[in-house]
Design a protein around this motif. Structure first.
Motif, PDB file in Angstrom:
ATOM      1  N   ALA B 140      17.472   4.733  27.967  1.00 49.72           N
ATOM      2  CA  ALA B 140      17.399   3.324  27.580  1.00 49.72           C
ATOM      3  C   ALA B 140      16.039   2.930  27.029  1.00 49.72           C
ATOM      4  N   LYS B 141      14.994   3.380  27.679  1.00 52.77           N
ATOM      5  CA  LYS B 141      13.676   2.861  27.331  1.00 52.77           C
ATOM      6  C   LYS B 141      12.893   3.830  26.467  1.00 52.77           C
ATOM      7  N   ASN B 142      13.571   4.812  25.904  1.00 50.80           N
ATOM      8  CA  ASN B 142      12.859   5.828  25.144  1.00 50.80           C
ATOM      9  C   ASN B 142      12.998   5.590  23.641  1.00 50.80           C
ATOM     10  N   THR B 143      11.958   5.041  23.021  1.00 50.05           N
ATOM     11  CA  THR B 143      12.037   4.729  21.590  1.00 50.05           C
ATOM     12  C   THR B 143      12.110   5.992  20.737  1.00 50.05           C
ATOM     13  N   ALA B 144      11.748   7.143  21.324  1.00 50.02           N
ATOM     14  CA  ALA B 144      11.798   8.398  20.571  1.00 50.02           C
ATOM     15  C   ALA B 144      13.186   9.029  20.573  1.00 50.02           C
ATOM     16  N   THR B 145      14.188   8.333  21.141  1.00 52.10           N
ATOM     17  CA  THR B 145      15.562   8.825  21.107  1.00 52.10           C
ATOM     18  C   THR B 145      15.937   9.177  19.662  1.00 52.10           C
ATOM     19  N   THR B 146      16.509  10.375  19.466  1.00 55.09           N
ATOM     20  CA  THR B 146      16.920  10.741  18.106  1.00 55.09           C
ATOM     21  C   THR B 146      18.290  10.140  17.790  1.00 55.09           C
ATOM     22  N   GLU B 147      18.613  10.132  16.520  1.00 56.19           N
ATOM     23  CA  GLU B 147      19.924   9.602  16.124  1.00 56.19           C
ATOM     24  C   GLU B 147      21.049  10.410  16.786  1.00 56.19           C
ATOM     25  N   ASP B 148      20.862  11.737  16.867  1.00 53.48           N
ATOM     26  CA  ASP B 148      21.884  12.573  17.502  1.00 53.48           C
ATOM     27  C   ASP B 148      22.053  12.234  18.980  1.00 53.48           C
ATOM     28  N   GLU B 149      20.932  12.056  19.656  1.00 51.62           N
ATOM     29  CA  GLU B 149      21.016  11.690  21.081  1.00 51.62           C
ATOM     30  C   GLU B 149      21.717  10.348  21.250  1.00 51.62           C
ATOM     31  N   TYR B 150      21.384   9.411  20.362  1.00 54.50           N
ATOM     32  CA  TYR B 150      22.027   8.104  20.469  1.00 54.50           C
ATOM     33  C   TYR B 150      23.529   8.214  20.198  1.00 54.50           C
ATOM     34  N   LEU B 151      23.900   9.054  19.234  1.00 47.62           N
ATOM     35  CA  LEU B 151      25.326   9.226  18.937  1.00 47.62           C
ATOM     36  C   LEU B 151      26.077   9.836  20.123  1.00 47.62           C
ATOM     37  N   ALA B 152      25.397  10.709  20.876  1.00 49.74           N
ATOM     38  CA  ALA B 152      26.037  11.281  22.070  1.00 49.74           C
ATOM     39  C   ALA B 152      26.332  10.176  23.086  1.00 49.74           C
ATOM     40  N   VAL B 153      25.402   9.228  23.200  1.00 48.38           N
ATOM     41  CA  VAL B 153      25.628   8.086  24.097  1.00 48.38           C
ATOM     42  C   VAL B 153      26.825   7.266  23.614  1.00 48.38           C
ATOM     43  N   VAL B 154      26.872   7.002  22.308  1.00 46.65           N
ATOM     44  CA  VAL B 154      27.945   6.178  21.742  1.00 46.65           C
ATOM     45  C   VAL B 154      29.310   6.844  21.914  1.00 46.65           C
ATOM     46  N   ARG B 239       5.376   1.673  15.275  1.00 43.19           N
ATOM     47  CA  ARG B 239       5.917   2.383  16.458  1.00 43.19           C
ATOM     48  C   ARG B 239       5.317   1.831  17.739  1.00 43.19           C
ATOM     49  N   ALA B 240       4.029   1.468  17.661  1.00 43.44           N
ATOM     50  CA  ALA B 240       3.382   0.879  18.831  1.00 43.44           C
ATOM     51  C   ALA B 240       4.067  -0.435  19.212  1.00 43.44           C
ATOM     52  N   PHE B 241       4.483  -1.188  18.166  1.00 42.71           N
ATOM     53  CA  PHE B 241       5.213  -2.440  18.423  1.00 42.71           C
ATOM     54  C   PHE B 241       6.514  -2.169  19.193  1.00 42.71           C
ATOM     55  N   TRP B 242       7.280  -1.169  18.714  1.00 44.11           N
ATOM     56  CA  TRP B 242       8.558  -0.854  19.379  1.00 44.11           C
ATOM     57  C   TRP B 242       8.323  -0.346  20.798  1.00 44.11           C
ATOM     58  N   LYS B 243       7.271   0.444  20.959  1.00 42.08           N
ATOM     59  CA  LYS B 243       6.973   0.963  22.300  1.00 42.08           C
ATOM     60  C   LYS B 243       6.620  -0.177  23.257  1.00 42.08           C
ATOM     61  N   ARG B 244       5.767  -1.086  22.766  1.00 44.60           N
ATOM     62  CA  ARG B 244       5.351  -2.186  23.633  1.00 44.60           C
ATOM     63  C   ARG B 244       6.543  -3.064  24.011  1.00 44.60           C
ATOM     64  N   THR B 245       7.355  -3.409  23.008  1.00 41.42           N
ATOM     65  CA  THR B 245       8.411  -4.375  23.274  1.00 41.42           C
ATOM     66  C   THR B 245       9.596  -3.752  24.019  1.00 41.42           C
ATOM     67  N   LEU B 246       9.993  -2.533  23.633  1.00 43.24           N
ATOM     68  CA  LEU B 246      11.213  -1.959  24.228  1.00 43.24           C
ATOM     69  C   LEU B 246      10.904  -0.983  25.358  1.00 43.24           C
ATOM     70  N   GLU B 247       9.959  -0.064  25.110  1.00 44.17           N
ATOM     71  CA  GLU B 247       9.716   0.968  26.116  1.00 44.17           C
ATOM     72  C   GLU B 247       8.973   0.388  27.317  1.00 44.17           C
ATOM     73  N   ASN B 248       7.989  -0.462  27.051  1.00 41.36           N
ATOM     74  CA  ASN B 248       7.229  -1.057  28.149  1.00 41.36           C
ATOM     75  C   ASN B 248       7.831  -2.375  28.623  1.00 41.36           C
ATOM     76  N   GLY B 249       8.910  -2.797  27.942  1.00 43.61           N
ATOM     77  CA  GLY B 249       9.598  -4.002  28.394  1.00 43.61           C
ATOM     78  C   GLY B 249       8.762  -5.260  28.307  1.00 43.61           C
ATOM     79  N   GLU B 250       7.880  -5.319  27.301  1.00 44.44           N
ATOM     80  CA  GLU B 250       7.037  -6.510  27.188  1.00 44.44           C
ATOM     81  C   GLU B 250       7.477  -7.402  26.039  1.00 44.44           C
ATOM     82  N   ALA B 251       8.770  -7.307  25.673  1.00 50.02           N
ATOM     83  CA  ALA B 251       9.262  -8.124  24.564  1.00 50.02           C
ATOM     84  C   ALA B 251       9.240  -9.597  24.935  1.00 50.02           C
TER      85      ALA B 251
END
Lengths: 311, 311
Positions: B140-154, B239-251
């Motif tokens: 959930a909190k990993n912004t480095a998730t690849t498209e393939d990994e995300y498709l496996a979730v879907v 990428r730092a923006f996405w990490k801060r907001t999504l990975e660190n939950g500071e959105a």
């Protein structure tokens, strides 16, 4: 039981590493494996030949494990079998989802056995268990719960799975309806006895034996049979105490000793054990038609084991 | 679908009043009934005669409803289909337990149909769905998730149930393996397309159409395909923006407009829709062996309906 344990471990696997971690934390935490043992025993009593009993026994244990994972979330419990509850280590989210996974695996195992009748019994049990839990949720904080209402909860949340675990033994062996009903009745009443002894132990057992703290039910505001009895036998002032501590959720640690005093004063724990023995007796008599069979003797010993945990 | 709705309502009943309350809150909240419709359509495509399709379609919708109840608990969601989520009205506890009840009822319905093969497919789906959700929890909190990994979730959390809903149609009609596989492939790819469009809509849809707020996925820190694409196409600063907001939950609410700007800059929403169309095309082609059948045309229209929701 060795084959059941091996089969269980083979089915907690997943490429998603968190699933076996969470599942095995609970599965390897020293549960008694009472429910799967009942399936094996009633299958043996029915002269069943095959490996369906091992799969159904494992499915029953998975259903039980799923229920425990969800229960701990619902009750906010911190401990389970003397270890931290899975939710304390992996969170409520993982406990809900891994419970769902185990339930799915349980149904897959049942499908492998191929008995639609066993599937019907166990899927009915899954619904009834959830129904019993919701009933408990609705009744949880009501000190005026009657003994009958509480027994309806116990039948749902605990005894139904015991009953189903026992019923599927003769079912997969193709034994007559009379024997299926006897096994079900044995399981249902054993399950009620088991839960009532558990309720009594919560107020009287030693911590090591219990795997959780004495008085957990009290602290969580659970209305169990000892409280139902003490409430009905108590004075107006005592009822106010139970209402304040359990219904209004204002129980403090210091209130536990007063609760114990009231339970003892009214003989509520002893009488809970006595009630448990009554259901144990019904369970024993249900096996009457199998008299003389070694497996039936062993099942009678289980009743003794369950009710004598109270000492 | 009228018979499915009637059957569904007949099986949410319980003496425990909270169960139909919670279940019907969600079941009557204007869901599209897409999954049960797929079961009816693939059964019709298979010239199925009988009432098993109505029962399996209802079971599929119950499995879906159980998943939604548990998802909202796991995600801490406040809204669902434009109404308060059940957990906001009855609590997380009731949502977990009523979900369990509905899952039990779903299996009871399947048992009534009596097809072990349909039971196998749907119990496998129940496991895979839960597995997909746990995978999402871990990722959930990993912004480095690849498209393939995300498709496996879907595939797990969404598409598997679409696939199973479609596969059971030809299965209960006793159609050849080739047609079962075609229906499954159609459902799987339609499900992926559906989820990707949903992901895009979360950042671009109008609130009334969506039944939830724009940007909910962002606020909940969910990594979905638009974010996966924007992250990979972005600068180090982005990428730092996405990490801060999504990975660190500071959105913060004010971050949503920056997120939208980055998604637009990189064409991430449009390309998510383009990816969805790709899976939609696979779904369409899977139906090739049924060419000329009116039911197959209708199923192709469903692909169009699902992917054009994006406009």
């Amino acid at each position: 039981m060795g084959r059941v344990n091996a089969f269980i471990l083979s089915r907690t696997g997943s490429e998603v590493a968190m699933i076996p971690e969470v599942a095995n934390h609970l599965i390897n935490s020293g549960g008694k494996r009472l429910r799967p043992m009942l399936t094996l025993a009633t299958a043996a009593l029915s002269d069943y030949r095959g490996d369906g009993d091992v799969k159904l026994a494992s499915a029953v244990e998975f259903m039980h494990t799923a229920t425990l994972l969800h229960d701990d979330v619902v009750d906010g419990s911190e401990m389970r079998r003397g270890k931290l509850a899975a939710r304390m280590l992996w969170g409520n989210e993982a406990s809900v989802l891994v419970g769902d996974f185990l339930l799915g695996q349980a149904f897959k195992m049942m499908v492998e056995v191929g008995s639609l009748e066993a599937l019907r019994i166990l899927s009915e049990a899954a619904s009834v268990i959830a129904e019993g839990e919701v009933m408990q949720l609705a009744a949880a904080k009501n000190t005026a719960t009657t003994e009958d209402e509480y027994l309806a909860v116990v039948r749902g949340k605990t005894a139904e799975l015991f009953a189903a675990a026992c019923e599927v033994g003769p079912v997969i062996a193709g034994r007559p309806r009379e024997e299926q009903a006897a096994a079900r009745s044995y399981g249902m009443n054993l399950g009620i006895a088991f839960q009532l002894v558990d309720d009594a132990l919560d107020y009287g057992g030693r911590e090591a034996k219990l795997g959780k703290k004495v008085g957990d039910d009290f602290r969580e505001g659970k209305i169990t049979l000892p409280v139902v009895l003490a409430y009905r036998r108590g004075t107006a002032e005592e009822r106010a105490f139970w209402k304040r501590t359990l219904e209004n959720g204002e129980a403090e640690d210091s209130d536990l000793s007063e609760a114990m005093r009231l339970l003892t004063k009214h003989g509520a724990i002893d009488d809970t054990i006595a009630r448990a023995r009554h259901y144990g007796a019904i369970a024993r008599d249900a096996l009457g038609i199998f008299r003389g069979r070694a497996e039936a003797e062993a099942l009678v010993d289980v009743v003794e084991f369950v009710t004598s945990r109270a000492h």
